[in-house]
Design a protein around this motif. Structure first.
Motif, PDB file in Angstrom:
ATOM      1  N   MET A   1       0.833  -1.185   0.000  1.00  0.00           N
ATOM      2  CA  MET A   1       0.000   0.000   0.000  1.00  0.00           C
ATOM      3  C   MET A   1       0.875   1.245   0.000  1.00  0.00           C
ATOM      4  SD  MET A   1      -3.498  -0.730   1.979  1.00  0.00           S
ATOM      5  CE  MET A   1      -4.104   0.546   0.973  1.00  0.00           C
ATOM      6  N   LYS A   2       0.423   2.243  -0.717  1.00  0.00           N
ATOM      7  CA  LYS A   2       1.160   3.498  -0.850  1.00  0.00           C
ATOM      8  C   LYS A   2       0.524   4.588   0.017  1.00  0.00           C
ATOM      9  CE  LYS A   2       2.333   2.567  -5.656  1.00  0.00           C
ATOM     10  NZ  LYS A   2       2.180   3.071  -7.026  1.00  0.00           N
ATOM     11  N   PHE A   3       1.374   5.458   0.566  1.00  0.00           N
ATOM     12  CA  PHE A   3       0.880   6.532   1.430  1.00  0.00           C
ATOM     13  C   PHE A   3       1.625   7.830   1.169  1.00  0.00           C
ATOM     14  CE2 PHE A   3       4.582   5.048   3.682  1.00  0.00           C
ATOM     15  CZ  PHE A   3       5.095   6.176   4.299  1.00  0.00           C
ATOM     16  N   TYR A   4       0.988   8.909   1.619  1.00  0.00           N
ATOM     17  CA  TYR A   4       1.582  10.244   1.584  1.00  0.00           C
ATOM     18  C   TYR A   4       1.286  10.899   2.924  1.00  0.00           C
ATOM     19  CZ  TYR A   4       2.533  15.071   0.225  1.00  0.00           C
ATOM     20  OH  TYR A   4       3.038  16.341   0.154  1.00  0.00           O
ATOM     21  N   VAL A   5       2.243  11.672   3.444  1.00  0.00           N
ATOM     22  CA  VAL A   5       2.047  12.377   4.709  1.00  0.00           C
ATOM     23  C   VAL A   5       2.093  13.880   4.456  1.00  0.00           C
ATOM     24  CG1 VAL A   5       2.837  12.710   7.076  1.00  0.00           C
ATOM     25  CG2 VAL A   5       3.223  10.507   5.944  1.00  0.00           C
ATOM     26  N   ALA A   6       1.018  14.566   4.835  1.00  0.00           N
ATOM     27  CA  ALA A   6       0.920  16.019   4.699  1.00  0.00           C
ATOM     28  C   ALA A   6       1.000  16.665   6.076  1.00  0.00           C
ATOM     29  CB  ALA A   6      -0.405  16.391   4.028  1.00  0.00           C
ATOM     30  N   SER A   7       1.732  17.759   6.157  1.00  0.00           N
ATOM     31  CA  SER A   7       1.815  18.520   7.401  1.00  0.00           C
ATOM     32  C   SER A   7       2.599  19.798   7.119  1.00  0.00           C
ATOM     33  CB  SER A   7       2.489  17.704   8.504  1.00  0.00           C
ATOM     34  OG  SER A   7       2.296  18.330   9.762  1.00  0.00           O
ATOM     35  N   SER A   8       2.917  20.503   8.180  1.00  0.00           N
ATOM     36  CA  SER A   8       3.705  21.724   8.034  1.00  0.00           C
ATOM     37  C   SER A   8       5.173  21.434   8.342  1.00  0.00           C
ATOM     38  CB  SER A   8       3.174  22.809   8.974  1.00  0.00           C
ATOM     39  OG  SER A   8       3.405  22.435  10.316  1.00  0.00           O
ATOM     40  N   PHE A   9       6.038  22.358   7.920  1.00  0.00           N
ATOM     41  CA  PHE A   9       7.473  22.192   8.175  1.00  0.00           C
ATOM     42  C   PHE A   9       7.776  22.091   9.664  1.00  0.00           C
ATOM     43  CE2 PHE A   9       8.410  23.441   3.771  1.00  0.00           C
ATOM     44  CZ  PHE A   9       9.443  22.551   3.500  1.00  0.00           C
ATOM     45  N   LYS A  10       6.942  22.706  10.503  1.00  0.00           N
ATOM     46  CA  LYS A  10       7.242  22.630  11.942  1.00  0.00           C
ATOM     47  C   LYS A  10       7.031  21.225  12.504  1.00  0.00           C
ATOM     48  CE  LYS A  10       2.862  24.830  13.051  1.00  0.00           C
ATOM     49  NZ  LYS A  10       2.276  26.027  13.576  1.00  0.00           N
ATOM     50  N   ASN A  11       6.367  20.346  11.738  1.00  0.00           N
ATOM     51  CA  ASN A  11       6.160  18.957  12.168  1.00  0.00           C
ATOM     52  C   ASN A  11       7.070  17.986  11.429  1.00  0.00           C
ATOM     53  OD1 ASN A  11       4.088  19.623  13.967  1.00  0.00           O
ATOM     54  ND2 ASN A  11       2.560  19.522  12.350  1.00  0.00           N
ATOM     55  N   ILE A  12       8.158  18.478  10.867  1.00  0.00           N
ATOM     56  CA  ILE A  12       8.999  17.668  10.000  1.00  0.00           C
ATOM     57  C   ILE A  12       9.516  16.404  10.691  1.00  0.00           C
ATOM     58  CG2 ILE A  12      11.231  18.781  10.402  1.00  0.00           C
ATOM     59  CD1 ILE A  12      11.502  18.849   7.293  1.00  0.00           C
ATOM     60  N   ASP A  13       9.868  16.489  11.965  1.00  0.00           N
ATOM     61  CA  ASP A  13      10.377  15.307  12.680  1.00  0.00           C
ATOM     62  C   ASP A  13       9.281  14.261  12.855  1.00  0.00           C
ATOM     63  OD1 ASP A  13      12.948  16.340  12.869  1.00  0.00           O
ATOM     64  OD2 ASP A  13      12.559  17.290  14.806  1.00  0.00           O
ATOM     65  N   ILE A  14       8.071  14.702  13.131  1.00  0.00           N
ATOM     66  CA  ILE A  14       6.938  13.771  13.273  1.00  0.00           C
ATOM     67  C   ILE A  14       6.635  13.118  11.927  1.00  0.00           C
ATOM     68  CG2 ILE A  14       4.478  13.575  13.817  1.00  0.00           C
ATOM     69  CD1 ILE A  14       4.911  15.953  15.776  1.00  0.00           C
ATOM     70  N   VAL A  15       6.641  13.908  10.862  1.00  0.00           N
ATOM     71  CA  VAL A  15       6.386  13.372   9.516  1.00  0.00           C
ATOM     72  C   VAL A  15       7.421  12.299   9.185  1.00  0.00           C
ATOM     73  CG1 VAL A  15       6.378  13.926   7.049  1.00  0.00           C
ATOM     74  CG2 VAL A  15       5.220  15.433   8.679  1.00  0.00           C
ATOM     75  N   ARG A  16       8.666  12.571   9.454  1.00  0.00           N
ATOM     76  CA  ARG A  16       9.725  11.591   9.180  1.00  0.00           C
ATOM     77  C   ARG A  16       9.559  10.331  10.022  1.00  0.00           C
ATOM     78  NH1 ARG A  16      14.727  15.913   8.729  1.00  0.00           N
ATOM     79  NH2 ARG A  16      14.336  16.461   6.545  1.00  0.00           N
ATOM     80  N   SER A  17       9.185  10.495  11.268  1.00  0.00           N
ATOM     81  CA  SER A  17       8.983   9.346  12.148  1.00  0.00           C
ATOM     82  C   SER A  17       7.835   8.467  11.659  1.00  0.00           C
ATOM     83  CB  SER A  17       8.708   9.840  13.576  1.00  0.00           C
ATOM     84  OG  SER A  17       8.421   8.759  14.418  1.00  0.00           O
ATOM     85  N   VAL A  18       6.706   9.091  11.321  1.00  0.00           N
ATOM     86  CA  VAL A  18       5.554   8.343  10.817  1.00  0.00           C
ATOM     87  C   VAL A  18       5.930   7.626   9.522  1.00  0.00           C
ATOM     88  CG1 VAL A  18       3.244   8.604   9.803  1.00  0.00           C
ATOM     89  CG2 VAL A  18       3.808   9.756  11.954  1.00  0.00           C
ATOM     90  N   SER A  19       6.572   8.337   8.621  1.00  0.00           N
ATOM     91  CA  SER A  19       6.971   7.746   7.339  1.00  0.00           C
ATOM     92  C   SER A  19       7.893   6.555   7.547  1.00  0.00           C
ATOM     93  CB  SER A  19       7.661   8.792   6.462  1.00  0.00           C
ATOM     94  OG  SER A  19       6.783   9.845   6.167  1.00  0.00           O
ATOM     95  N   ASN A  20       8.900   6.719   8.391  1.00  0.00           N
ATOM     96  CA  ASN A  20       9.841   5.624   8.644  1.00  0.00           C
ATOM     97  C   ASN A  20       9.153   4.414   9.270  1.00  0.00           C
ATOM     98  OD1 ASN A  20      12.047   6.953   7.544  1.00  0.00           O
ATOM     99  ND2 ASN A  20      12.617   7.892   9.483  1.00  0.00           N
TER     100      ASN A  20
END
Length: 131
Positions: A1-20
């Protein structure tokens, strides 16, 4: 399954954590915007926008991490318009706070997620795993 994560730059660490976490579970990330430098020209903005739009449209589901900026809300709209399921995450109850919520947060196709990042990942995994 493919995914995309949307958020703001201030959440960049959370976005990376979720993606990983999702990649480690075998999901495919359609585009990692966190690798971009801040755009400095309109041409660069257009290129990034094209990549992000294509990534949303190629996804089986989209995650929106709040607080999110205007671009993330446009991505949410793209996903809604295409019937792509959306996981809307907030660490608190802002999603249902009448003063700060959006009408679009309450439409069919939106799965509201609150709490920890681990609980978000588990909810996504539970809904998307076959078997």
């Amino acid at each position: 399954m493919k995914f995309y994560v949307a958020s703001s730059f201030k959440n960049i660490d959370i976005v990376r954590s979720v993606s990983n976490c999702l990649i480690n579970r075998g999901y495919i990330h359609t585009y990692d915007w966190t690798q971009n430098n801040k755009a400095t020209t309109l041409k660069h903005l257009r290129i990034i926008g094209q990549h992000e739009k294509q990534a949303v449209l190629e996804s089986d589901f989209v995650i929106v991490i709040l607080p999110a900026g205007k671009g993330s809300h446009i991505e949410l709209g793209l996903a809604l318009g295409q019937g792509i399921p959306i996981y809307l995450y907030s660490p608190n109850n802002d999603i249902d706070d009448f003063e700060t919520t959006s009408t679009f947060y309450h439409l069919d196709g939106i799965v509201k997620c609150r709490g920890t990042i681990d609980s978000l990942i588990e909810q996504i995994d539970k809904r998307n795993r076959k078997g």
